[in-house]
Design a protein around this motif. Structure first.
Motif, PDB file in Angstrom:
ATOM      1  N   LEU A  63     -13.493  -0.137  -5.903  1.00 18.91           N
ATOM      2  CA  LEU A  63     -12.452  -0.344  -4.890  1.00 18.91           C
ATOM      3  C   LEU A  63     -12.004  -1.805  -4.852  1.00 18.91           C
ATOM      4  O   LEU A  63     -10.809  -2.107  -4.718  1.00 18.91           O
ATOM      5  CB  LEU A  63     -12.961   0.085  -3.513  1.00 18.91           C
ATOM      6  N   ILE A  64     -12.968  -2.709  -4.969  1.00 18.64           N
ATOM      7  CA  ILE A  64     -12.625  -4.127  -4.961  1.00 18.64           C
ATOM      8  C   ILE A  64     -11.770  -4.464  -6.180  1.00 18.64           C
ATOM      9  O   ILE A  64     -10.725  -5.148  -6.086  1.00 18.64           O
ATOM     10  CB  ILE A  64     -13.896  -4.988  -4.926  1.00 18.64           C
ATOM     11  N   VAL A  65     -12.223  -3.979  -7.344  1.00 16.63           N
ATOM     12  CA  VAL A  65     -11.466  -4.238  -8.568  1.00 16.63           C
ATOM     13  C   VAL A  65     -10.074  -3.608  -8.476  1.00 16.63           C
ATOM     14  O   VAL A  65      -9.062  -4.201  -8.878  1.00 16.63           O
ATOM     15  CB  VAL A  65     -12.239  -3.721  -9.796  1.00 16.63           C
ATOM     16  N   THR A  66     -10.045  -2.355  -7.941  1.00 18.16           N
ATOM     17  CA  THR A  66      -8.751  -1.673  -7.784  1.00 18.16           C
ATOM     18  C   THR A  66      -7.828  -2.448  -6.859  1.00 18.16           C
ATOM     19  O   THR A  66      -6.625  -2.612  -7.133  1.00 18.16           O
ATOM     20  CB  THR A  66      -8.970  -0.257  -7.234  1.00 18.16           C
ATOM     21  N   TYR A  67      -8.398  -2.939  -5.744  1.00 22.08           N
ATOM     22  CA  TYR A  67      -7.594  -3.704  -4.792  1.00 22.08           C
ATOM     23  C   TYR A  67      -7.009  -4.945  -5.465  1.00 22.08           C
ATOM     24  O   TYR A  67      -5.820  -5.265  -5.322  1.00 22.08           O
ATOM     25  CB  TYR A  67      -8.451  -4.092  -3.591  1.00 22.08           C
ATOM     26  N   VAL A  68      -7.878  -5.651  -6.210  1.00 17.85           N
ATOM     27  CA  VAL A  68      -7.423  -6.874  -6.861  1.00 17.85           C
ATOM     28  C   VAL A  68      -6.361  -6.564  -7.920  1.00 17.85           C
ATOM     29  O   VAL A  68      -5.312  -7.225  -8.004  1.00 17.85           O
ATOM     30  CB  VAL A  68      -8.616  -7.622  -7.484  1.00 17.85           C
ATOM     31  N   MET A  69      -6.625  -5.530  -8.739  1.00 14.90           N
ATOM     32  CA  MET A  69      -5.687  -5.206  -9.811  1.00 14.90           C
ATOM     33  C   MET A  69      -4.348  -4.722  -9.255  1.00 14.90           C
ATOM     34  O   MET A  69      -3.283  -5.126  -9.725  1.00 14.90           O
ATOM     35  CB  MET A  69      -6.303  -4.145 -10.728  1.00 14.90           C
ATOM     36  N   VAL A  70      -4.426  -3.830  -8.254  1.00 12.34           N
ATOM     37  CA  VAL A  70      -3.181  -3.325  -7.670  1.00 12.34           C
ATOM     38  C   VAL A  70      -2.425  -4.459  -6.974  1.00 12.34           C
ATOM     39  O   VAL A  70      -1.196  -4.543  -7.043  1.00 12.34           O
ATOM     40  CB  VAL A  70      -3.462  -2.166  -6.691  1.00 12.34           C
ATOM     41  N   ALA A  71      -3.203  -5.355  -6.332  1.00 16.43           N
ATOM     42  CA  ALA A  71      -2.552  -6.488  -5.674  1.00 16.43           C
ATOM     43  C   ALA A  71      -1.851  -7.374  -6.696  1.00 16.43           C
ATOM     44  O   ALA A  71      -0.753  -7.888  -6.445  1.00 16.43           O
ATOM     45  CB  ALA A  71      -3.578  -7.294  -4.880  1.00 16.43           C
ATOM     46  N   ARG A  72      -2.478  -7.564  -7.849  1.00 13.87           N
ATOM     47  CA  ARG A  72      -1.854  -8.384  -8.889  1.00 13.87           C
ATOM     48  C   ARG A  72      -0.592  -7.730  -9.433  1.00 13.87           C
ATOM     49  O   ARG A  72       0.300  -8.412  -9.951  1.00 13.87           O
ATOM     50  CB  ARG A  72      -2.849  -8.630 -10.026  1.00 13.87           C
ATOM     51  N   ILE A  73      -0.531  -6.395  -9.323  1.00 11.52           N
ATOM     52  CA  ILE A  73       0.683  -5.698  -9.770  1.00 11.52           C
ATOM     53  C   ILE A  73       1.738  -5.684  -8.669  1.00 11.52           C
ATOM     54  O   ILE A  73       2.921  -5.944  -8.910  1.00 11.52           O
ATOM     55  CB  ILE A  73       0.339  -4.259 -10.207  1.00 11.52           C
ATOM     56  N   ILE A  74       1.290  -5.388  -7.446  1.00 10.03           N
ATOM     57  CA  ILE A  74       2.235  -5.209  -6.338  1.00 10.03           C
ATOM     58  C   ILE A  74       2.790  -6.532  -5.851  1.00 10.03           C
ATOM     59  O   ILE A  74       3.967  -6.632  -5.474  1.00 10.03           O
ATOM     60  CB  ILE A  74       1.557  -4.441  -5.186  1.00 10.03           C
ATOM     61  N   GLN A  75       1.942  -7.594  -5.852  1.00  7.02           N
ATOM     62  CA  GLN A  75       2.424  -8.873  -5.327  1.00  7.02           C
ATOM     63  C   GLN A  75       3.646  -9.385  -6.084  1.00  7.02           C
ATOM     64  O   GLN A  75       4.637  -9.789  -5.458  1.00  7.02           O
ATOM     65  CB  GLN A  75       1.288  -9.889  -5.367  1.00  7.02           C
ATOM     66  N   PRO A  76       3.651  -9.378  -7.408  1.00  2.00           N
ATOM     67  CA  PRO A  76       4.895  -9.764  -8.108  1.00  2.00           C
ATOM     68  C   PRO A  76       6.054  -8.823  -7.813  1.00  2.00           C
ATOM     69  O   PRO A  76       7.194  -9.268  -7.664  1.00  2.00           O
ATOM     70  CB  PRO A  76       4.489  -9.711  -9.591  1.00  2.00           C
ATOM     71  N   LEU A  77       5.740  -7.518  -7.716  1.00  2.00           N
ATOM     72  CA  LEU A  77       6.809  -6.579  -7.381  1.00  2.00           C
ATOM     73  C   LEU A  77       7.362  -6.845  -5.993  1.00  2.00           C
ATOM     74  O   LEU A  77       8.574  -6.731  -5.752  1.00  2.00           O
ATOM     75  CB  LEU A  77       6.295  -5.137  -7.478  1.00  2.00           C
ATOM     76  N   ASP A  78       6.446  -7.209  -5.074  1.00  2.00           N
ATOM     77  CA  ASP A  78       6.894  -7.528  -3.713  1.00  2.00           C
ATOM     78  C   ASP A  78       7.784  -8.765  -3.722  1.00  2.00           C
ATOM     79  O   ASP A  78       8.813  -8.822  -3.038  1.00  2.00           O
ATOM     80  CB  ASP A  78       5.668  -7.758  -2.833  1.00  2.00           C
ATOM     81  N   ARG A  79       7.404  -9.771  -4.509  1.00  2.00           N
ATOM     82  CA  ARG A  79       8.235 -10.972  -4.631  1.00  2.00           C
ATOM     83  C   ARG A  79       9.577 -10.639  -5.264  1.00  2.00           C
ATOM     84  O   ARG A  79      10.626 -11.154  -4.844  1.00  2.00           O
ATOM     85  CB  ARG A  79       7.496 -12.021  -5.454  1.00  2.00           C
ATOM     86  N   LEU A  80       9.547  -9.772  -6.279  1.00  2.00           N
ATOM     87  CA  LEU A  80      10.805  -9.373  -6.911  1.00  2.00           C
ATOM     88  C   LEU A  80      11.679  -8.591  -5.942  1.00  2.00           C
ATOM     89  O   LEU A  80      12.905  -8.754  -5.915  1.00  2.00           O
ATOM     90  CB  LEU A  80      10.505  -8.525  -8.148  1.00  2.00           C
ATOM     91  N   THR A  81      11.049  -7.729  -5.125  1.00  2.00           N
ATOM     92  CA  THR A  81      11.812  -6.963  -4.135  1.00  2.00           C
ATOM     93  C   THR A  81      12.459  -7.889  -3.116  1.00  2.00           C
ATOM     94  O   THR A  81      13.637  -7.733  -2.765  1.00  2.00           O
ATOM     95  CB  THR A  81      10.891  -5.960  -3.424  1.00  2.00           C
ATOM     96  N   HIS A  82      11.676  -8.861  -2.634  1.00  2.00           N
ATOM     97  CA  HIS A  82      12.227  -9.822  -1.665  1.00  2.00           C
ATOM     98  C   HIS A  82      13.364 -10.627  -2.294  1.00  2.00           C
ATOM     99  O   HIS A  82      14.393 -10.895  -1.651  1.00  2.00           O
ATOM    100  CB  HIS A  82      11.115 -10.745  -1.192  1.00  2.00           C
ATOM    101  N   ALA A  83      13.183 -11.010  -3.565  1.00  2.00           N
ATOM    102  CA  ALA A  83      14.246 -11.745  -4.259  1.00  2.00           C
ATOM    103  C   ALA A  83      15.495 -10.887  -4.413  1.00  2.00           C
ATOM    104  O   ALA A  83      16.620 -11.370  -4.243  1.00  2.00           O
ATOM    105  CB  ALA A  83      13.745 -12.209  -5.628  1.00  2.00           C
ATOM    106  N   ALA A  84      15.305  -9.584  -4.719  1.00  2.00           N
ATOM    107  CA  ALA A  84      16.456  -8.690  -4.840  1.00  2.00           C
ATOM    108  C   ALA A  84      17.171  -8.538  -3.507  1.00  2.00           C
ATOM    109  O   ALA A  84      18.407  -8.475  -3.446  1.00  2.00           O
ATOM    110  CB  ALA A  84      15.992  -7.325  -5.357  1.00  2.00           C
ATOM    111  N   GLU A  85      16.395  -8.473  -2.404  1.00  2.00           N
ATOM    112  CA  GLU A  85      17.018  -8.389  -1.074  1.00  2.00           C
ATOM    113  C   GLU A  85      17.820  -9.646  -0.784  1.00  2.00           C
ATOM    114  O   GLU A  85      18.910  -9.573  -0.202  1.00  2.00           O
ATOM    115  CB  GLU A  85      15.932  -8.180  -0.010  1.00  2.00           C
ATOM    116  N   GLN A  86      17.295 -10.822  -1.157  1.00  2.00           N
ATOM    117  CA  GLN A  86      18.047 -12.060  -0.963  1.00  2.00           C
ATOM    118  C   GLN A  86      19.329 -12.053  -1.782  1.00  2.00           C
ATOM    119  O   GLN A  86      20.387 -12.499  -1.312  1.00  2.00           O
ATOM    120  CB  GLN A  86      17.178 -13.254  -1.358  1.00  2.00           C
ATOM    121  N   MET A  87      19.235 -11.534  -3.023  1.00  2.00           N
ATOM    122  CA  MET A  87      20.435 -11.450  -3.853  1.00  2.00           C
ATOM    123  C   MET A  87      21.447 -10.510  -3.233  1.00  2.00           C
ATOM    124  O   MET A  87      22.651 -10.754  -3.277  1.00  2.00           O
ATOM    125  CB  MET A  87      20.055 -10.969  -5.260  1.00  2.00           C
ATOM    126  N   ALA A  88      20.970  -9.393  -2.638  1.00  2.00           N
ATOM    127  CA  ALA A  88      21.885  -8.437  -2.006  1.00  2.00           C
ATOM    128  C   ALA A  88      22.601  -9.070  -0.821  1.00  2.00           C
ATOM    129  O   ALA A  88      23.745  -8.709  -0.509  1.00  2.00           O
ATOM    130  CB  ALA A  88      21.115  -7.197  -1.559  1.00  2.00           C
TER     131      ALA A  88
END
Length: 584
Positions: free
Chosen positions: A165-190
């Motif tokens: 679970l810890i490894v999953t949390y870290v790995m998923v966070a490493r995937i989602i955090q950039p996606l979250d930043r990209l989503t926020h950047a896309a919202e700013q662009m919109a």
């Protein structure tokens, strides 16, 4: 990130897979140990049976019990020998005995007093008797070992689950955090803002997506800049067009495909006498209730050639001309209506027709008289000296009238075409007024009319042309003397009123009805045509007076009452300031 639905979905999936894997691992190993331990116990029982059976066949029946007791004292497994009758009695409740009776060998496991036992039963013959050897082995040690191993396995499984679970949390966070930043950047662009957080050094798909978004942001910024520039240019053109439309003397209306009013300039509201809030966003056939208007709008929307229609507006007493043109598109997306105020044009056309008719009539009358008198003279009236003199006098009068009419027409033509350039300068109005009054005294006395003047103590100057001002006063005096009966009075007053000089010509004549007062300055207009011809008027005198007053920057008005006389008031600019100095 903790509020990200995608994060928790991926985390839940990986967590569920980890839990299922750990539980399956623990259950599989526990079951495997159990399946391995029980056969080993059974194998030992089989080995014991192979060792004991030869001995039991040799031992006499009486020593068999002691032999088994000795073995049971030193062995964990309990051994007993049953006869067939004993076995049959217990076979119904003990499956191993039933199997042994049926197949010579039987095995089973059963609990007893919170303990689990492994039973092995085998049939043998000794001393001519069929017997059954039964071995009962407790499984406490196996159960304890199984519990110990199972506990260790479950602890290991939960540890692995926690680590997973810890490894999953870290790995998923490493995937989602950039996606979250990209989503926020896309919202700013919109929202049209410059995005932040797109600096990824990774070369995976997320890094590629970040670089793509950065390129997109640069392209969008360039496009937005171009669009903003185009929008500014369009807005400037729109403002220019709106300014042009607002400054037009023509009314402009734009309607859409459904004949709904989209635009109208201020001139439209003035021409139709409507309020913008009650005019806009309404159907044109409801705002302008005229069948021909609706007809040309429908024709323009259908692509037919535009027509010009005229209609009257009752509220403003105006005559309007309308032309409709379709907007570009197939079919037309709307139409543009242009309104022209043709009220003055139609009035001038009527005046022109009346003027031509009046000129023809006025010229025809003296010419007809001259022709008739001349024809009479030629037919023999010349022999009669008295008649001849009378007719020649009439011819002279009509010729003089014709000459005066032509002179007045020439004067009006010069005023209209501005061929006669007046030099406006301070003119001694007192001198010209008194001179004109003196010149008309003879006519006034011949008609037994009192002609008097009321003058201020000081001389008065006006801005005008001396000959033109003389014409104004002469025509007003001629008009007053012509329409004042014998015994009447004509009074001329003049005085200064601030920046203006006022001249009043008042008579006690027949007066002018109210309904005719607005038209007496029109050309050839007469209140009483028969009376006007009798006094020799051409119908152009007051029209000339009005034109001259306008040329001199002044005005004229009349107040009159039938039977009480009329008063004509002329206002011209002073030729002197308040200190008596002449304006230059």
């Amino acid at each position: 990130m903790l509020t990200s639905q995608l994060f928790w979905r991926i985390f839940a999936i990986y967590a569920g897979l980890t839990l299922c894997t750990a539980f399956a691992f623990a259950l599989t190993l526990t079951a495997g140990y159990r399946d391995l331990a029980y056969p080993q116990v059974e194998a030992r029982q089989i080995d014991n049976a192979q060792i004991l059976l030869p001995q039991l066949r040799k031992i006499p029946a009486g020593d068999r019990w002691d032999f088994l007791r000795t073995i049971n004292a030193t062995s964990e497994t309990r051994f007993e020998v049953l006869t067939l009758d004993q076995a049959r009695q217990k076979a119904n409740s003990e499956p191993d005995l039933a199997d042994a009776l049926a197949h010579r060998i039987g095995t089973s496991r059963r609990p007893n007093a919170n303990a689990l036992f492994q039973l092995y039963t085998i049939e043998f013959e000794a001393h001519g008797e069929t017997l059954i050897l039964r071995m009962t082995t407790p499984l406490d040690s196996v159960t304890e070992n199984l519990s110990w191993i199972s506990a260790r396995l479950w602890v290991t499984a939960f540890t692995l689950v926690l680590i997973g679970l810890i490894v999953t949390y870290v790995m998923v966070a490493r995937i989602i955090q950039p996606l979250d930043r990209l989503t926020h950047a896309a919202e700013q662009m919109a929202l049209g803002e410059s995005p932040k957080g797109l600096n990824f050094d990774s070369r995976n798909e997320i890094g590629t997506l970040a670089r793509t978004l950065r390129n997109m942001d640069r392209q969008l910024a360039q496009r937005f800049s171009e669009l903003e520039k185009q929008s500014q240019e369009l807005e400037e053109k729109h403002e220019q067009l709106a300014t042009v439309l607002r400054s037009m003397i023509e009314g402009v209306i734009a309607v859409d495909r459904s004949e709904q009013i989209l635009f109208a300039n201020d001139t439209v509201f003035q021409l139709l006498d409507v309020q913008p809030q009650s005019f806009m966003r309404r159907p044109i056939w409801e705002a302008v209730r005229h069948p021909q208007v609706q007809k040309i709008v429908q024709a323009a929307l259908s692509g037919q050639p535009s027509e010009k229609v005229e209609f009257d507006v009752a509220r403003t007493q105006r005559t309007l001309a309308m032309v409709a043109s379709p907007l570009p598109g197939e079919p037309a997306t709307g139409a543009v209506l242009v309104l022209h105020d043709v009220t003055d044009l139609r009035r001038l056309e009527n005046l022109r027709r009346e003027f031509v008719s009046n000129v023809s009539h006025e010229l025809k009358t003296p010419l007809t008289s001259i022709s008739a008198y001349a024809e009479t003279l030629l037919n023999g009236a010349m022999e009669d000296e008295e008649t001849c003199r009378t007719f020649l006098q009439r011819i002279e009068e009509q010729a003089e009238r014709l000459n005066k009419l032509i002179a007045d027409l020439i004067a009006l033509a010069r005023l209209d075409s501005i061929e006669q350039a007046f030099e406006l300068e301070p003119v001694n109005a007192t001198y010209i007024l008194q001179k004109s009054i003196d010149e008309h005294q003879g006519v006034a006395k011949s008609k037994q009319i009192e002609l008097i003047s009321v003058a201020p103590n000081e001389e008065m100057e006006v801005i005008a042309d001396s000959d033109g001002f003389q014409t104004i006063i002469d025509n007003l005096l001629d008009n007053a003397l012509n329409y004042t009966p014998s015994g009447g009075r004509v009074t001329v007053r003049w005085r200064r009123e601030g920046e203006w000089s006022r001249i009043d010509v008042e008579d006690t004549g027949v007066g002018i009805p109210r309904e005719h007062q607005a038209r007496i300055f029109e050309r050839f207009y007469r209140v009483d045509k028969a009376r006007s011809r009798e006094v020799g008027g051409t119908g152009l005198g007051l029209s000339i007076v009005k034109h001259l007053c306008q040329v001199f920057g002044g005005s004229i008005r009349v107040t009159s009452q039938v039977g009480s006389g009329s008063q004509f008031t002329v206002l011209l600019k002073n030729g002197q300031n308040s200190n008596g100095q002449t304006w230059m």
